[in-house]
Write a protein that holds these residues in place. Structure first.
Motif, PDB file in Angstrom:
ATOM      1  N   MET A  68       0.734  -1.179   0.080  1.00 51.73           N
ATOM      2  CA  MET A  68       0.099   0.020  -0.007  1.00 51.73           C
ATOM      3  C   MET A  68       0.987   1.343  -0.171  1.00 51.73           C
ATOM      4  N   PHE A  69       0.545   2.185  -0.518  1.00 54.96           N
ATOM      5  CA  PHE A  69       1.161   3.415  -0.723  1.00 54.96           C
ATOM      6  C   PHE A  69       0.648   4.431   0.325  1.00 54.96           C
ATOM      7  N   SER A  70       1.265   4.989   1.112  1.00 55.26           N
ATOM      8  CA  SER A  70       0.991   6.156   2.140  1.00 55.26           C
ATOM      9  C   SER A  70       1.756   7.262   1.772  1.00 55.26           C
ATOM     10  N   LEU A  71       0.926   8.292   2.328  1.00 55.83           N
ATOM     11  CA  LEU A  71       1.415   9.664   2.271  1.00 55.83           C
ATOM     12  C   LEU A  71       1.181  10.284   3.507  1.00 55.83           C
ATOM     13  N   VAL A  72       2.183  11.287   4.033  1.00 57.93           N
ATOM     14  CA  VAL A  72       2.324  12.121   5.028  1.00 57.93           C
ATOM     15  C   VAL A  72       2.349  13.553   4.471  1.00 57.93           C
ATOM     16  N   VAL A  73       1.445  14.288   4.805  1.00 57.01           N
ATOM     17  CA  VAL A  73       1.584  15.445   4.215  1.00 57.01           C
ATOM     18  C   VAL A  73       1.608  16.672   5.478  1.00 57.01           C
ATOM     19  N   GLN A  74       2.577  17.697   5.484  1.00 52.43           N
ATOM     20  CA  GLN A  74       2.892  18.653   6.313  1.00 52.43           C
ATOM     21  C   GLN A  74       2.315  19.956   5.769  1.00 52.43           C
ATOM     22  N   MET A  75       1.450  20.702   6.328  1.00 47.28           N
ATOM     23  CA  MET A  75       1.082  21.878   5.826  1.00 47.28           C
ATOM     24  C   MET A  75       1.084  22.928   6.548  1.00 47.28           C
ATOM     25  N   THR A  76       1.309  24.165   6.348  1.00 50.24           N
ATOM     26  CA  THR A  76       1.142  25.549   7.133  1.00 50.24           C
ATOM     27  C   THR A  76       0.263  26.250   6.303  1.00 50.24           C
ATOM     28  N   VAL A  77      -0.683  26.666   7.047  1.00 51.15           N
ATOM     29  CA  VAL A  77      -1.671  27.558   6.217  1.00 51.15           C
ATOM     30  C   VAL A  77      -1.664  28.885   6.555  1.00 51.15           C
ATOM     31  N   ARG A  78      -1.694  30.011   5.531  1.00 51.63           N
ATOM     32  CA  ARG A  78      -1.693  31.570   5.778  1.00 51.63           C
ATOM     33  C   ARG A  78      -2.432  31.878   6.949  1.00 51.63           C
ATOM     34  N   PRO A  79      -2.167  32.817   7.742  1.00 49.39           N
ATOM     35  CA  PRO A  79      -2.689  33.373   8.624  1.00 49.39           C
ATOM     36  C   PRO A  79      -4.131  33.778   8.247  1.00 49.39           C
ATOM     37  N   GLY A  80      -5.311  33.555   8.867  1.00 47.33           N
ATOM     38  CA  GLY A  80      -6.546  33.985   8.605  1.00 47.33           C
ATOM     39  C   GLY A  80      -7.262  33.172   7.466  1.00 47.33           C
ATOM     40  N   ARG A  81      -6.555  32.163   6.992  1.00 48.10           N
ATOM     41  CA  ARG A  81      -7.262  31.352   5.867  1.00 48.10           C
ATOM     42  C   ARG A  81      -7.598  29.680   6.569  1.00 48.10           C
ATOM     43  N   ARG A  82      -7.542  29.508   8.000  1.00 50.55           N
ATOM     44  CA  ARG A  82      -7.766  28.339   8.585  1.00 50.55           C
ATOM     45  C   ARG A  82      -9.119  27.757   8.296  1.00 50.55           C
ATOM     46  N   GLU A  83     -10.194  28.411   8.352  1.00 60.28           N
ATOM     47  CA  GLU A  83     -11.323  27.727   8.061  1.00 60.28           C
ATOM     48  C   GLU A  83     -11.751  27.692   6.704  1.00 60.28           C
ATOM     49  N   GLN A  84     -11.210  28.541   5.663  1.00 60.65           N
ATOM     50  CA  GLN A  84     -11.218  28.271   4.267  1.00 60.65           C
ATOM     51  C   GLN A  84     -10.448  26.951   3.803  1.00 60.65           C
ATOM     52  N   PHE A  85      -9.331  26.672   4.543  1.00 61.88           N
ATOM     53  CA  PHE A  85      -8.612  25.521   4.249  1.00 61.88           C
ATOM     54  C   PHE A  85      -9.360  24.185   4.978  1.00 61.88           C
ATOM     55  N   LEU A  86      -9.945  24.229   6.070  1.00 65.79           N
ATOM     56  CA  LEU A  86     -10.785  23.301   6.588  1.00 65.79           C
ATOM     57  C   LEU A  86     -11.768  22.984   5.568  1.00 65.79           C
ATOM     58  N   ALA A  87     -12.633  23.892   5.067  1.00 63.85           N
ATOM     59  CA  ALA A  87     -13.570  23.665   4.195  1.00 63.85           C
ATOM     60  C   ALA A  87     -13.161  22.798   2.961  1.00 63.85           C
ATOM     61  N   GLY A  88     -12.227  23.337   2.464  1.00 62.67           N
ATOM     62  CA  GLY A  88     -11.855  22.710   1.109  1.00 62.67           C
ATOM     63  C   GLY A  88     -11.069  21.402   1.348  1.00 62.67           C
ATOM     64  N   MET A  89     -10.274  21.173   2.332  1.00 60.21           N
ATOM     65  CA  MET A  89      -9.607  19.925   2.643  1.00 60.21           C
ATOM     66  C   MET A  89     -10.801  19.111   3.250  1.00 60.21           C
ATOM     67  N   ALA A  90     -11.891  19.353   3.804  1.00 58.07           N
ATOM     68  CA  ALA A  90     -12.776  18.444   4.248  1.00 58.07           C
ATOM     69  C   ALA A  90     -13.552  17.915   3.023  1.00 58.07           C
ATOM     70  N   ALA A  91     -13.723  18.885   1.990  1.00 56.10           N
ATOM     71  CA  ALA A  91     -14.687  18.432   1.001  1.00 56.10           C
ATOM     72  C   ALA A  91     -13.809  17.300   0.013  1.00 56.10           C
ATOM     73  N   ASN A  92     -12.009  17.611   0.000  1.00 57.15           N
ATOM     74  CA  ASN A  92     -11.443  16.829  -0.747  1.00 57.15           C
ATOM     75  C   ASN A  92     -11.099  15.431   0.002  1.00 57.15           C
ATOM     76  N   ALA A  93     -11.185  15.424   1.341  1.00 58.71           N
ATOM     77  CA  ALA A  93     -10.894  14.246   2.009  1.00 58.71           C
ATOM     78  C   ALA A  93     -12.231  13.240   1.859  1.00 58.71           C
ATOM     79  N   GLU A  94     -13.294  13.859   2.032  1.00 57.17           N
ATOM     80  CA  GLU A  94     -14.522  13.032   2.017  1.00 57.17           C
ATOM     81  C   GLU A  94     -14.668  12.589   0.480  1.00 57.17           C
ATOM     82  N   ALA A  95     -14.601  13.111  -0.619  1.00 61.09           N
ATOM     83  CA  ALA A  95     -14.652  12.925  -1.854  1.00 61.09           C
ATOM     84  C   ALA A  95     -13.986  11.872  -2.256  1.00 61.09           C
TER      85      ALA A  95
END
Length: 103
Positions: free
Chosen positions: A1-28
């Motif tokens: 199996m292929f595994s991937l660990v991703v470390q990300m830093t989000v721009r200040p003030g963009r946390r909620e936008q990141f979480l919404a976009g990432m949640a949609a990507n992960a779910e899909a």
């Protein structure tokens, strides 16, 4: 199996936008990609703008299919505005031990 660990830093003030976009990507990813077995999004204690992702795919071809998916393209459009830095570390799952409970 292929595994991937991703470390990300989000721009200040963009946390909620990141979480919404990432949640949609992960779910899909888990819902629509037969080769995507797991997609976890974790926060880093003490830094609201840092995140770790853990993704598990049946093989490297399944990960390539993930990167070619429409939901990944939508995520990349969001990422251009919200992600400050990113480090991807691919590998192979060697052992797993789990007692999962829904988050």
């Amino acid at each position: 199996m292929f595994s991937l660990v991703v470390q990300m830093t989000v721009r200040p003030g963009r946390r909620e936008q990141f979480l919404a976009g990432m949640a949609a990507n992960a779910e899909a990813s888990v819902r629509d990609e037969p080769g995507c077995l797991r997609f976890d999004v974790c926060s880093v204690e003490g830094d609201e703008n840092r995140f770790l992702l853990y993704e598990l795919y049946t093989d490297a071809d399944a990960f390539a299919a993930h990167k070619a998916s429409p939901h990944f393209a939508r995520w990349r459009a969001v990422a251009e505005h919200v992600v400050e830095s990113q480090v991807n570390t691919g590998g192979r799952l060697l052992h797993t031990h789990t007692s999962e409970e829904s988050a």
